[in-house]
Design an enzyme around this catalytic site. Structure first.
Site, PDB file in Angstrom:
ATOM      1  N   GLY B 185      90.124   7.289  57.750  1.00 45.55           N
ATOM      2  CA  GLY B 185      89.042   6.385  57.383  1.00 45.55           C
ATOM      3  C   GLY B 185      88.021   6.270  58.490  1.00 45.55           C
ATOM      4  N   GLY B 190      89.788   1.922  61.837  1.00 48.48           N
ATOM      5  CA  GLY B 190      90.779   2.541  62.734  1.00 48.48           C
ATOM      6  C   GLY B 190      91.152   1.604  63.876  1.00 48.48           C
ATOM      7  N   GLU B 207      92.792   9.560  61.700  1.00 49.43           N
ATOM      8  CA  GLU B 207      91.895  10.653  61.313  1.00 49.43           C
ATOM      9  C   GLU B 207      90.574   9.998  60.942  1.00 49.43           C
ATOM     10  OE1 GLU B 207      92.561  14.147  60.712  1.00 49.43           O
ATOM     11  OE2 GLU B 207      94.445  13.981  61.821  1.00 49.43           O
ATOM     12  N   CYS B 246      84.570  13.842  56.055  1.00 50.24           N
ATOM     13  CA  CYS B 246      84.600  13.723  57.516  1.00 50.24           C
ATOM     14  C   CYS B 246      84.224  15.029  58.196  1.00 50.24           C
ATOM     15  CB  CYS B 246      85.976  13.274  57.981  1.00 50.24           C
ATOM     16  SG  CYS B 246      87.310  14.265  57.296  1.00 50.24           S
TER      17      CYS B 246
END
Lengths: 490, 479
Positions: B185, B190, B207, B246
């Site tokens: 996310g 995070g 990640e 991402c």
């Protein structure tokens, strides 16, 4: 002396910020990345140990009354070995590792490149203050980082010596020592680091990790736990006893993260075991262990009070079967054994970190696994037995950082084994190449060419492309041919 | 919820997930789930994101099938203990490292690849022998519902659970103790995940994202290479979930003099791939929801940014569509150049000399991927050694995601930890060291009382100076 203390600048958040800024600038020059720089630093560290061994031994004696042999071997010799191993293997460790590629990305080649993380923080502890400060630094240097070391204030002589030696022997523009206690550590933790390696206890570890979370800084936590020793019958009792003593009282008088914390053995065997301990303890430390020079003292009065409290608990004080003598003024407690302590006593629930060894009794040796698994995962677990099945069950069932069968603590000296915890005993590992890896980023690299551009990747998306993609992913050449010919299901 | 987790702990404690046969059966069942429900999966992805079946297969279904198959074929090898070398001094001894499951793990997945980012980590967690709670993103509700309903039909309910819900459920889950948390996310969330994990000393893999740049240095080579470059850039920007990925290309870096040629090539390729204008857009996902749509539209609001649009720019709020948009040199301090775009807007930044791209990239935080289209070997080496990113891909985009032998993860603000292939297995395992010793021979100098002889013995032993040791023992060396 007083004026020196008065004029010493306070290390606050601003100072920490400036420090990190300086190190980031040094790192940005690319200095620490060069093989030559790394080699020079590691060789300088070896030189430092060769030239300053007496001073190091003296500081350790000041802080811990550590016997000279323990200092020479467990702190200095181990660190020297660590440096030498890094010097010998660093070139190889620094080389990219080839990675396989498959049909899906054909044609291509791939590799994994190790690069330094940047500016790292090592927070060390008081019981092996020299080793646990510099051993992580060996890895950080080998991986090409700039470093700040925060030694423990509970070992002040070693902390001061480290500050001086690092400034004298290593490159101060890239490796710095910050001495101090809670305020200085807090100031450091507010900054953004590229990695933090912390050795210490669970309470402070949570604070360190929470601070790291603000900057998304990855961490390695080397913590502790209650390292159990299961002693089966039918073994060479003398050898087992001696190895347990060496791991317990021979390691900073039990004040070590991998020291045997408590013993689990069968009711029927206990007395034999205790007699063996009594005999060997006297051989090692004499009739008056309070006066033995071969035992470290308790580090300070706080820990002395903590250990006394464990011994004085009602349900435990009557269980002492050996030792128990204390010398408050000199911070000494004799090797103490307790038999059949209750499961819910303090001494069976807190990490002891001292010269007290409770013996917990079970009916049969297999019951010990449940006892161990009912607690938090320790850094190490030990088993003395000759039974193959028991060894297998131990290895399969007991979760701990590391296991040793028929010995204690020696796995620490084995650089091909990762040294670290799991669960409450920590996360991440180091030693040997694992140290290099802990302070590296493993960057994935894929090299592609322009030939064979798979049209099937691109829009417009059609059913035919779907069929071809399926076949490509399945890796079946036949399937690909069929799809190309339009024979497969889209 | 606490009850579910207690059940997972119990299952783990009883050894329900340890055996290789259990792990294999779960992985096979997952493969069956995917194979037997492909159409439903395509439908859910179309509903949540407007993904075409080809994109869905390429980025989700196909990736997962490949991942499960690869894991099944390697599992026995990965589970086996690895021997470690032991020096002669320890003889007789045996040393090994044995992977062990961590216990009960929590996986948070994201909305843009709702199947891949949920099930690929799940594959790793199962293969390593853990019990799992999966929390898919509620921003892809059809996919989340599918997972909640379908996973219990195929996988072992006592060991693998899926929980539906939004941020509030996520927060509640974070208060509990896990043996590992795997999060995909944004960096903002995070931080919250890691801070919560710190309370229990739970290891995490994060990640995250970042602004993935693409350096373009191949336009002055052959026209065919230039065309392929353009295709790969377009495919790497709008191909994966319309830029909402991402690892999607965030912005381009190109030399001034080549900018207009690049823009022409890109325009042609976009039209060919996706259609002439916003009305005839196809083969492209939509923006996931109103919130993301507004965020992206706001990036274009700044007049200086709007002025830099050279292609596209039209939006359709009703359908949540923004057409592929190219901007030429928007202001460097604008939001579009400081925030991760995560959408179909492609800024092109021009430089006098392509080598300046290195400094440009280093002025921003470490991205997940750096893409570089170049055939200059020296430049490639410079990019590798002077920049830092999770991954570097030369002359292509996106495909590194398919390499099971390459670790997939970030560095710095783009995250830490990694997975894919064996790295997934490792990320959910504890590598336990084991040393086996015998009772004989016994080395007396290990034990006190300490003497100079013993000190010298141990010093020589630590230096593995076997010859010196022999001399000492024979009395030829003095302490």
């Amino acid at each position: 002396m007083t004026s020196e203390v008065e004029n010493k600048p306070v290390f606050c958040t601003e100072s920490a910020k400036e420090l990190v800024k300086e190190l980031r600038a040094s790192f940005a020059t690319g200095k620490t990345k060069s093989y030559e720089w790394r080699l020079t630093q590691l060789n300088a560290m070896v030189k430092m140990m060769e030239e300053k061994e007496p001073q190091i031994v003296a500081a350790l004696h000041d802080d811990l009354s550590k016997p000279e042999l323990e200092s020479s071997i467990y702190e200095i010799a181990m660190l020297k070995n660590s440096c030498r191993l890094a010097v010998k293997n660093m070139k190889h460790w620094m080389m990219p590792e080839k990675a396989k590629t498959s049909l899906v990305t054909f044609p291509s080649s791939a590799e994994i490149v190790s690069e330094p993380l940047g500016v790292v923080l090592v927070i060390s502890t008081w019981n092996y203050p020299f080793l646990l400060s510099l051993d992580p630094i060996v890895g950080a240097i080998a991986a090409g980082n700039a470093i700040v070391l925060k030694p423990s204030e509970i070992a002040p002589a070693t902390s001061l010596l480290l500050a001086r030696l690092v400034a004298e022997y290593l490159d101060s523009s890239c490796i710095k020592v910050v001495e101090g206690a809670v305020p200085e550590t807090a100031a450091l933790l507010e900054q953004k680091w590229d990695k933090i390696l912390y050795t210490g206890n669970g309470r402070v570890a949570r604070i360190v990790m929470a601070a790291a979370a603000k900057h998304l800084t990855p961490v390695v936590m080397e913590l502790g736990g209650k390292c159990p020793v299961i002693v089966d019958s039918d073994i060479n009792l003398q050898v087992a006893t001696r190895r347990i003593i060496a791991g317990k009282w021979g390691c900073n008088n039990g004040q070590a993260c991998i020291s045997p914390d408590y013993i689990i053995t069968m009711k029927d065997y206990a007395q034999k075991l205790i007699d063996s301990f009594k005999y060997e303890l006297e051989r090692f430390y004499g009739k008056n262990p309070l006066e033995s020079k071969d035992l470290s003292r308790i580090v300070n009065s706080n820990h002395f009070a903590r250990l006394s409290k464990l011994l004085d608990e009602d349900k435990v004080s009557s269980k002492i079967v050996h030792g128990g003598e204390r010398d408050k003024e000199n911070l000494k407690i004799t090797p103490t054994i307790l038999l059949d302590v209750p499961r819910d006593s303090l001494i069976m629930n807190e990490e002891i970190f001292g010269p007290l060894l409770p013996v917990f009794l079970v009916d049969k040796v297999e019951d010990s696994f449940d006892v161990i698994n009912s607690g938090t995962k320790p850094l190490a677990a030990y088993l003395f037995t000759n039974k193959k099945k028991l060894k297998e069950k131990f290895v399969a069932t007991v979760s701990a950082g590391g296991l040793v069968i028929n010995d204690t603590t020696v796995h620490l000296a084995e650089p091909t084994l990762p040294f670290g915890g799991v669960g409450d005993s920590g996360m991440g590992a180091y030693h040997g190449k694992f140290s290099f890896d802990a302070f590296s980023h493993k960057k994935a690299v894929l090299y592609r060419g322009f030939a064979c551009d798979a049209f099937v990747r691109y829009p417009p998306y059609t059913r035919g492309k779907l069929g071809l993609l399926r076949a490509l992913f399945d890796g079946s050449i036949l399937g690909i041919i069929r799809a190309l010919l339009g024979w497969s299901k889209a | 919820m606490e009850k579910s987790i207690a059940k997972l702990r119990e299952t783990f404690k009883n050894g329900g997930t340890k055996s290789i046969s259990w792990r294999k059966s779960q992985l096979k069942a997952l493969l069956q789930l995917i194979n037997q429900n492909e159409d439903s999966i395509f439908k859910a992805l179309d509903q949540d994101l407007g993904k075409s079946p080809v994109e869905s297969y390429r980025d989700e279904v196909g990736v997962l099938k490949k991942s499960v198959t690869y894991t099944l074929s390697c599992l026995e090898k990965w589970v086996a203990p690895k021997k470690a070398e032991v020096p002669l001094l320890f003889f007789p001894a045996k040393a090994e490292v044995m992977p062990q499951p961590l216990g009960v793990v929590l996986i948070f997945s994201s909305w843009n690849f709702p199947f891949t980012l949920a099930l690929d980590p799940l594959i790793g967690a199962i293969s390593a022998g853990n019990t799992v709670l999966l929390k898919p993103s509620d921003l892809a509700p059809a996919c989340m519902s599918f997972l909640v309903e379908t996973i219990p039909k195929y996988l072992d309910n006592k060991a693998i659970k899926v929980v539906a819900g939004g941020a509030d459920i996520g927060e509640r889950l974070l208060q509990l103790k896990w043996d590992k948390i795997f999060f995909t996310g944004s960096p903002r969330v995070g931080r919250l995940v890691m801070a919560a994990a710190a309370k229990h000393l739970t290891p995490v893999t994060l990640e995250l994202g970042g602004k993935c740049p693409a350096i373009v240095d191949t336009l002055s080579t052959t026209p065919s290479k230039a065309k392929v470059t353009a295709k790969r850039i377009v495919g790497g920007k709008w191909g994966p979930c319309n830029g909402q990925a991402c690892i999607a290309i965030d912005y381009l870096l190109v030399e001034e003099k080549l900018a207009s040629a690049l823009i022409e090539l890109l325009k042609k390729t976009i039209k060919r791939f996706y259609g002439e204008n916003i009305k005839s857009l196809k083969s492209i996902s939509r923006i996931v929801n109103e919130h993301q749509f507004q965020r992206l539209v706001n990036l274009l609001k700044d007049p200086n940014v709007a002025d830099s649009i050279v292609y596209g720019g039209s939006v359709d709020e009703e359908k949540l569509v923004i057409e592929p948009t190219i901007l030429l040199d928007p202001p460097l301090d604008s939001e579009i150049m400081s925030e991760e775009i995560f959408g179909p807007l492609l800024p092109i930044i021009t430089l006098k000399n392509i080598e300046e791209s290195i400094n440009f990239i280093n002025s921003k935080s470490n991205p997940l991927v750096i893409y570089a289209f170049t055939e200059d070997e020296t430049f490639k080496k410079r990019i590798l050694s002077e920049t830092s990113s999770g991954t570097v891909t030369f002359n292509d985009s996106m495909v590194q995601f398919l390499c099971d032998s390459l670790p997939f993860g970030g560095v710095g603000q783009s995250g830490f930890g990694r997975y894919h292939g064996k790295y997934s297995f490792d990320t959910f395992s504890h590598e336990k060291s084991i040393l086996h010793r015998g009772f004989y021979p016994e080395i007396e100098p290990r034990y006190p009382p300490w003497t100079d002889f013993k000190l010298l013995f141990i010093k020589l032993a630590y230096e593995f100076d076997y010859f010196g040791l022999i001399l000492l023992l024979l009395g030829f060396k003095r302490s």
